[in-house]
Design a protein around this motif. Structure first.
Motif, PDB file in Angstrom:
ATOM      1  N   LEU A   1       0.825  -1.208   0.000  1.00 55.08           N
ATOM      2  CA  LEU A   1       0.000   0.000   0.000  1.00 55.08           C
ATOM      3  C   LEU A   1       0.861   1.260   0.000  1.00 55.08           C
ATOM      4  O   LEU A   1       0.571   2.231  -0.714  1.00 55.08           O
ATOM      5  CB  LEU A   1      -0.937  -0.004   1.211  1.00 55.08           C
ATOM      6  N   ALA A   2       1.939   1.241   0.796  1.00 56.02           N
ATOM      7  CA  ALA A   2       2.832   2.402   0.856  1.00 56.02           C
ATOM      8  C   ALA A   2       3.537   2.621  -0.481  1.00 56.02           C
ATOM      9  O   ALA A   2       3.701   3.753  -0.939  1.00 56.02           O
ATOM     10  CB  ALA A   2       3.852   2.211   1.969  1.00 56.02           C
ATOM     11  N   ALA A   3       3.960   1.532  -1.125  1.00 48.05           N
ATOM     12  CA  ALA A   3       4.639   1.641  -2.415  1.00 48.05           C
ATOM     13  C   ALA A   3       3.687   2.148  -3.495  1.00 48.05           C
ATOM     14  O   ALA A   3       4.075   2.956  -4.350  1.00 48.05           O
ATOM     15  CB  ALA A   3       5.213   0.283  -2.822  1.00 48.05           C
ATOM     16  N   LEU A   4       2.445   1.687  -3.463  1.00 40.55           N
ATOM     17  CA  LEU A   4       1.453   2.155  -4.434  1.00 40.55           C
ATOM     18  C   LEU A   4       1.195   3.647  -4.257  1.00 40.55           C
ATOM     19  O   LEU A   4       1.122   4.400  -5.247  1.00 40.55           O
ATOM     20  CB  LEU A   4       0.156   1.362  -4.266  1.00 40.55           C
ATOM     21  N   ALA A   5       1.075   4.079  -3.013  1.00 40.92           N
ATOM     22  CA  ALA A   5       0.872   5.501  -2.735  1.00 40.92           C
ATOM     23  C   ALA A   5       2.074   6.315  -3.202  1.00 40.92           C
ATOM     24  O   ALA A   5       1.920   7.404  -3.781  1.00 40.92           O
ATOM     25  CB  ALA A   5       0.642   5.715  -1.239  1.00 40.92           C
ATOM     26  N   ALA A   6       3.279   5.781  -2.982  1.00 43.71           N
ATOM     27  CA  ALA A   6       4.496   6.481  -3.408  1.00 43.71           C
ATOM     28  C   ALA A   6       4.553   6.607  -4.925  1.00 43.71           C
ATOM     29  O   ALA A   6       4.948   7.655  -5.451  1.00 43.71           O
ATOM     30  CB  ALA A   6       5.724   5.739  -2.893  1.00 43.71           C
ATOM     31  N   LEU A   7       4.156   5.564  -5.640  1.00 37.99           N
ATOM     32  CA  LEU A   7       4.161   5.611  -7.102  1.00 37.99           C
ATOM     33  C   LEU A   7       3.212   6.690  -7.617  1.00 37.99           C
ATOM     34  O   LEU A   7       3.532   7.408  -8.569  1.00 37.99           O
ATOM     35  CB  LEU A   7       3.765   4.249  -7.676  1.00 37.99           C
TER      36      LEU A   7
END
Length: 213
Positions: free
Chosen positions: A20-26
């Protein structure tokens, strides 16, 4: 049994939070990614992305994604030139800022890697590890890890792999948060990007005491 359940639950929670954090960062970094794609296309041509099979959890291969930082220059025999000759000033800056790693956020989203864990190295290294060094694959690899904040590519291979195993033996949410915070400082200071005498890191040839556990 209870310890195993706690470990499994912790790994699942880490996987969900990381994705979830990586998706938000992308999503947040999309403008930066687009600019970098244009710069890579202008400076190095196509393809803009570099992909390579790397060993994941328990050595299972996955395809790591990064921004390309080297040219595809070859010699008269069609072989790629050494890294030092293919790494342009632009590519060197891309690596020193770790911006070439941003596409790897997708690997976190799909579950290939976590934010924190031993860095995924090369498939060809798998048979070269000692029994102890091979324990680095007992956990999912990461975008950054204990070895990265304690010297990165300035470390010897033996020291780097030992730090990876130390992480496997001492992993915890608190340690992950500590590594994440230290990573930000490491990137800003650009410490340990290259090994002495190399543009990145010399190849791992195996340890003198590979038989040892």
């Amino acid at each position: 049994m209870i310890v195993n359940k706690i470990t499994t639950l912790r790994s699942l929670l880490k996987r969900v939070v990381s994705s979830l954090a990586a998706l938000a960062a992308l999503v947040l970094l999309l403008p930066v990614l687009l600019v970098l794609m244009i710069l890579v296309r202008t400076q190095l041509g196509t393809p803009m992305l570099f992909t390579q099979l790397r060993p994941g959890l328990r050595g299972k291969p996955f395809r790591l994604v990064k921004f390309r930082s080297m040219t595809s220059s070859r010699n008269a025999q069609g072989e790629l030139l050494p890294d030092a000759q293919r790494l342009t000033p632009f590519g060197r800056r891309l690596r020193s800022t770790s911006l070439d790693e941003l596409p790897s956020l997708w690997n976190i989203v799909v579950g290939d890697i976590n934010f924190i864990g031993p860095r995924p190295l090369l498939m060809e290294y798998l048979p070269l590890y000692s029994a102890r060094q091979a324990r680095r694959h007992d956990v999912k690899p990461g975008l950054t890890g204990w070895a990265q904040i304690n010297g990165r590519n300035s470390l010897s291979w033996d020291d780097k792999l030992e730090l990876d195993v130390w992480y496997v033996e001492h992993q915890s949410p608190a340690l992950d948060l500590h590594i994440l915070a230290r990573t930000v400082l490491q990137v800003l200071r650009r410490h340990g990007v290259t090994a002495s005498g190399d543009v990145t890191m010399p190849k791992f040839r195996g340890s003198p005491h590979r038989e040892g556990a």
